[in-house]
Design a protein around this motif. Structure first.
Motif, PDB file in Angstrom:
ATOM      1  N   ALA A  75      52.589  -0.308  12.980  1.00 56.29           N
ATOM      2  CA  ALA A  75      51.587  -1.289  12.555  1.00 56.29           C
ATOM      3  C   ALA A  75      51.292  -2.272  13.681  1.00 56.29           C
ATOM      4  CB  ALA A  75      52.086  -2.031  11.310  1.00 56.29           C
ATOM      5  N   PHE A  76      52.307  -2.577  14.493  1.00 53.09           N
ATOM      6  CA  PHE A  76      52.178  -3.520  15.607  1.00 53.09           C
ATOM      7  C   PHE A  76      51.143  -3.059  16.633  1.00 53.09           C
ATOM      8  CE2 PHE A  76      54.138  -5.412  19.576  1.00 53.09           C
ATOM      9  CZ  PHE A  76      53.836  -6.735  19.271  1.00 53.09           C
ATOM     10  N   GLY A  77      50.768  -1.788  16.593  1.00 48.38           N
ATOM     11  CA  GLY A  77      49.760  -1.291  17.528  1.00 48.38           C
ATOM     12  C   GLY A  77      48.413  -1.966  17.374  1.00 48.38           C
ATOM     13  N   TRP A  78      48.158  -2.572  16.218  1.00 50.11           N
ATOM     14  CA  TRP A  78      46.891  -3.274  15.979  1.00 50.11           C
ATOM     15  C   TRP A  78      47.000  -4.767  16.292  1.00 50.11           C
ATOM     16  CZ3 TRP A  78      42.591  -0.515  14.972  1.00 50.11           C
ATOM     17  CH2 TRP A  78      42.743   0.802  14.497  1.00 50.11           C
ATOM     18  N   ARG A  79      47.923  -5.130  17.202  1.00 49.29           N
ATOM     19  CA  ARG A  79      48.222  -6.543  17.458  1.00 49.29           C
ATOM     20  C   ARG A  79      47.044  -7.330  18.024  1.00 49.29           C
ATOM     21  NH1 ARG A  79      51.211  -3.136  20.321  1.00 49.29           N
ATOM     22  NH2 ARG A  79      51.109  -3.002  22.582  1.00 49.29           N
ATOM     23  N   TYR A  80      46.135  -6.664  18.730  1.00 49.19           N
ATOM     24  CA  TYR A  80      44.949  -7.363  19.240  1.00 49.19           C
ATOM     25  C   TYR A  80      43.846  -7.458  18.184  1.00 49.19           C
ATOM     26  CZ  TYR A  80      46.696  -7.030  24.063  1.00 49.19           C
ATOM     27  OH  TYR A  80      47.436  -7.143  25.204  1.00 49.19           O
ATOM     28  N   GLN A  81      43.832  -6.515  17.270  1.00 48.70           N
ATOM     29  CA  GLN A  81      42.724  -6.463  16.316  1.00 48.70           C
ATOM     30  C   GLN A  81      42.973  -7.331  15.083  1.00 48.70           C
ATOM     31  OE1 GLN A  81      43.851  -3.513  18.008  1.00 48.70           O
ATOM     32  NE2 GLN A  81      42.121  -4.042  19.350  1.00 48.70           N
ATOM     33  N   VAL A  82      44.225  -7.447  14.639  1.00 46.98           N
ATOM     34  CA  VAL A  82      44.502  -8.209  13.419  1.00 46.98           C
ATOM     35  C   VAL A  82      44.054  -9.664  13.543  1.00 46.98           C
ATOM     36  CG1 VAL A  82      46.335  -9.089  11.917  1.00 46.98           C
ATOM     37  CG2 VAL A  82      46.332  -6.679  12.607  1.00 46.98           C
ATOM     38  N   PRO A  83      44.433 -10.411  14.605  1.00 47.50           N
ATOM     39  CA  PRO A  83      43.966 -11.803  14.686  1.00 47.50           C
ATOM     40  C   PRO A  83      42.442 -11.913  14.753  1.00 47.50           C
ATOM     41  CG  PRO A  83      45.797 -11.427  16.180  1.00 47.50           C
ATOM     42  CD  PRO A  83      45.354 -10.083  15.702  1.00 47.50           C
ATOM     43  N   PHE A  84      41.795 -10.961  15.415  1.00 41.86           N
ATOM     44  CA  PHE A  84      40.334 -10.971  15.486  1.00 41.86           C
ATOM     45  C   PHE A  84      39.733 -10.802  14.100  1.00 41.86           C
ATOM     46  CE2 PHE A  84      36.464  -8.304  15.754  1.00 41.86           C
ATOM     47  CZ  PHE A  84      35.607  -9.236  16.347  1.00 41.86           C
ATOM     48  N   LEU A  85      40.240  -9.854  13.334  1.00 42.25           N
ATOM     49  CA  LEU A  85      39.709  -9.620  11.993  1.00 42.25           C
ATOM     50  C   LEU A  85      39.974 -10.822  11.086  1.00 42.25           C
ATOM     51  CD1 LEU A  85      40.768  -5.886  11.642  1.00 42.25           C
ATOM     52  CD2 LEU A  85      38.428  -6.748  11.860  1.00 42.25           C
ATOM     53  N   LEU A  86      41.135 -11.444  11.223  1.00 47.89           N
ATOM     54  CA  LEU A  86      41.418 -12.649  10.448  1.00 47.89           C
ATOM     55  C   LEU A  86      40.421 -13.750  10.783  1.00 47.89           C
ATOM     56  CD1 LEU A  86      45.334 -12.811  10.645  1.00 47.89           C
ATOM     57  CD2 LEU A  86      43.934 -12.029   8.729  1.00 47.89           C
ATOM     58  N   SER A  87      40.041 -13.835  12.066  1.00 46.36           N
ATOM     59  CA  SER A  87      39.089 -14.875  12.481  1.00 46.36           C
ATOM     60  C   SER A  87      37.705 -14.653  11.886  1.00 46.36           C
ATOM     61  CB  SER A  87      38.994 -14.937  14.012  1.00 46.36           C
ATOM     62  OG  SER A  87      38.232 -13.846  14.535  1.00 46.36           O
ATOM     63  N   LEU A  88      37.434 -13.433  11.441  1.00 47.78           N
ATOM     64  CA  LEU A  88      36.160 -13.113  10.799  1.00 47.78           C
ATOM     65  C   LEU A  88      36.216 -13.303   9.286  1.00 47.78           C
ATOM     66  CD1 LEU A  88      35.099  -9.853  12.688  1.00 47.78           C
ATOM     67  CD2 LEU A  88      34.531 -12.219  13.245  1.00 47.78           C
ATOM     68  N   GLY A  89      37.350 -13.787   8.800  1.00 40.87           N
ATOM     69  CA  GLY A  89      37.482 -14.008   7.365  1.00 40.87           C
ATOM     70  C   GLY A  89      37.906 -12.781   6.590  1.00 40.87           C
ATOM     71  N   MET A  90      38.476 -11.782   7.288  1.00 37.92           N
ATOM     72  CA  MET A  90      38.900 -10.540   6.634  1.00 37.92           C
ATOM     73  C   MET A  90      40.365 -10.609   6.216  1.00 37.92           C
ATOM     74  SD  MET A  90      36.102  -8.696   7.113  1.00 37.92           S
ATOM     75  CE  MET A  90      34.638  -8.845   8.146  1.00 37.92           C
ATOM     76  N   ARG A  91      40.684 -10.024   5.084  1.00 34.68           N
ATOM     77  CA  ARG A  91      42.074  -9.735   4.722  1.00 34.68           C
ATOM     78  C   ARG A  91      42.451  -8.429   5.404  1.00 34.68           C
ATOM     79  NH1 ARG A  91      41.304  -9.009  -0.296  1.00 34.68           N
ATOM     80  NH2 ARG A  91      42.047 -10.954  -1.231  1.00 34.68           N
ATOM     81  N   VAL A  92      43.681  -8.339   5.948  1.00 36.03           N
ATOM     82  CA  VAL A  92      44.070  -7.154   6.721  1.00 36.03           C
ATOM     83  C   VAL A  92      45.397  -6.608   6.202  1.00 36.03           C
ATOM     84  CG1 VAL A  92      44.407  -6.196   9.022  1.00 36.03           C
ATOM     85  CG2 VAL A  92      42.940  -8.202   8.727  1.00 36.03           C
ATOM     86  N   ILE A  93      45.423  -5.303   5.933  1.00 37.07           N
ATOM     87  CA  ILE A  93      46.630  -4.591   5.506  1.00 37.07           C
ATOM     88  C   ILE A  93      46.957  -3.561   6.584  1.00 37.07           C
ATOM     89  CG2 ILE A  93      47.687  -3.174   3.718  1.00 37.07           C
ATOM     90  CD1 ILE A  93      45.399  -4.136   1.835  1.00 37.07           C
ATOM     91  N   VAL A  94      48.193  -3.607   7.115  1.00 38.39           N
ATOM     92  CA  VAL A  94      48.555  -2.699   8.209  1.00 38.39           C
ATOM     93  C   VAL A  94      49.942  -2.121   7.954  1.00 38.39           C
ATOM     94  CG1 VAL A  94      48.430  -2.408  10.710  1.00 38.39           C
ATOM     95  CG2 VAL A  94      47.447  -4.458   9.673  1.00 38.39           C
ATOM     96  N   PRO A  95      50.031  -0.908   7.433  1.00 36.48           N
ATOM     97  CA  PRO A  95      51.349  -0.321   7.182  1.00 36.48           C
ATOM     98  C   PRO A  95      51.936   0.377   8.405  1.00 36.48           C
ATOM     99  CG  PRO A  95      49.620   1.099   6.313  1.00 36.48           C
ATOM    100  CD  PRO A  95      48.930  -0.109   6.890  1.00 36.48           C
ATOM    101  N   ASP A  96      53.277   0.386   8.481  1.00 34.95           N
ATOM    102  CA  ASP A  96      53.953   1.421   9.255  1.00 34.95           C
ATOM    103  C   ASP A  96      53.748   2.704   8.458  1.00 34.95           C
ATOM    104  OD1 ASP A  96      54.955  -0.280  11.192  1.00 34.95           O
ATOM    105  OD2 ASP A  96      57.041  -0.201  10.503  1.00 34.95           O
ATOM    106  N   MET A  97      53.208   3.724   9.080  1.00 35.60           N
ATOM    107  CA  MET A  97      52.897   4.937   8.345  1.00 35.60           C
ATOM    108  C   MET A  97      54.165   5.719   8.002  1.00 35.60           C
ATOM    109  SD  MET A  97      49.840   4.476   7.798  1.00 35.60           S
ATOM    110  CE  MET A  97      49.542   6.009   6.917  1.00 35.60           C
ATOM    111  N   ILE A  98      54.009   6.670   7.090  1.00 38.25           N
ATOM    112  CA  ILE A  98      55.152   7.460   6.656  1.00 38.25           C
ATOM    113  C   ILE A  98      55.816   8.117   7.870  1.00 38.25           C
ATOM    114  CG2 ILE A  98      53.803   9.565   6.214  1.00 38.25           C
ATOM    115  CD1 ILE A  98      56.530   8.277   3.889  1.00 38.25           C
TER     116      ILE A  98
END
Length: 363
Positions: A52-75
């Motif tokens: 899930a940590f692979g999206w470390r650059y994208q999660v804060p950006f999406l939060l700044s746009l007012g988005m809720r973000v769900i990021v699982p460690d996959m199976i």
């Protein structure tokens, strides 16, 4: 100024677990600060050998746009369960059910949740299938590096498959068990070399540890240098997460004589052992005529990706009602190599599909 990327155990996201279809999933949940009603929910799916940590650059950006973000460690990965022998748990159809259940778990008050899904690498393959298997769940979809591949009407044996797609020859090795026999539990030095190398580290001769025509090059592990795109603290995090003990559900289904299942890479590599299962499931999609992506879609190709070259996406448009394209000048790890460009393309796409006024970029 772009938001600062996530750090391991970053307080801007919650670290949660959920029981999903008999399996424990770990996931990050990001809620936009000061926003009572998020503009949309985005589900992000990582690939191999990421977290899930692979999206470390994208999660804060999406939060700044007012988005809720769900990021699982996959199976198979990190803190999520990793069934050792149940390959069907790693199929696109099964994981699509898991993702739908995870969204319902996070949004229990929404009787008909609808989310934007984004993927990279294997996660890209999954989000296209997620749009087919769970059409009422997916509001829009984007994939970084991974083009859409329609269901195949006929089975191809592995050698015939890689003859058709030579840049996938490495998958024969990754599915074979050879990697697990080399990367044994407790060998943190070798695991560290793996992550430095898979994230583009090189030795003094300019050689890496991965080739698309072969797979992992074990003889280069001892000489590989540090990753130029992932810092030491982040490498430490990957090594630590992959060194966790096995979950109880995995211990239960482990066979006593299966040596390879002890490897920290066994769960992640099980994704490469599902071709036959995914093919058989795809026949159901073909019977139902469900091969077309009907929701708004974005494909971001990476010009220097040797495993998933942009040319693989030729002709994709015929399977989409509405496909946007973008390209970045990066190799496979575009999420980190060109994060501002990737985020800009994602932001522009979301501006179109969710109508968020603060997203100013245009496509």
């Amino acid at each position: 100024m772009a938001p600062e990327k996530l750090k391991p155990d970053d307080p801007r996201v919650e670290h949660r677990t959920a029981q999903i279809n008999g399996k424990t999933y770990y996931y990050l949940l990001g809620l936009p600060p000061g926003v009572t009603s998020p503009v949309a929910t985005v589900l992000l799916i990582h690939g191999w050998p990421d977290l899930a940590f692979g999206w470390r650059y994208q999660v804060p950006f999406l939060l700044s746009l007012g988005m809720r973000v769900i990021v699982p460690d996959m199976i198979g990965y990190g803190r999520t369960d990793a069934p050792a022998n149940d390959l069907r748990a790693y199929s696109f159809r099964s994981i699509s059910k898991d993702m739908a259940a995870l969204v319902r778990h996070v949004l229990p008050d929404d009787p008909n949740p609808s989310v934007v899904v984004g993927g990279h690498d294997w996660g890209g393959f999954l989000v296209w299938r997620l749009a087919l298997w769970q059409p009422t769940l997916v509001r829009a979809v984007f994939s970084v590096c991974t083009p859409y591949a329609p269901p195949l009407p006929e089975w191809l044996e592995p050698e015939a498959y890689v003859a058709r797609i030579p840049n996938f020859r490495y998958q024969l090795q990754l599915a074979s068990g050879e990697v697990e026999r080399y990367l044994r539990p407790g060998d943190e030095s070798r695991l560290r070399s793996f992550f430095n190398g898979i994230f583009l580290g090189r030795n003094s001769s300019g050689e890496g540890i991965f080739r698309t025509d072969r797979g992992l090059v074990f003889e280069n592990f001892d000489s590989v240098g540090p990753s130029p795109i992932v810092g030491p603290e982040e490498i430490d995090f990957y090594v630590r997460e992959y060194s966790h003990g096995r979950s109880s559900s995995e211990k239960k289904d482990k066979q006593p004589d299966t040596d390879e299942s002890d490897s920290p890479l066994h769960g992640p590599l099980n994704w490469y052992r599902t071709r036959r299962i995914n093919y058989e499931d795809d026949q159901e999609l073909l019977r139902q005529g469900r091969t077309r992506i009907t929701v708004p879609s974005l494909f971001i190709s990476a010009r220097g990706d040797v495993a998933l070259p942009p040319a693989m996406s030729a002709g994709m448009e015929q399977y989409f009602d509405q496909l946007y394209r973008a390209e970045v000048n990066a190799a496979h790890w575009a999420l980190w190599m060109t994060p501002d460009e990737v985020n800009s393309h994602i932001g522009a796409f979301l501006g179109k599909v969710v109508g968020h006024g603060s997203v100013k970029a245009s496509m």
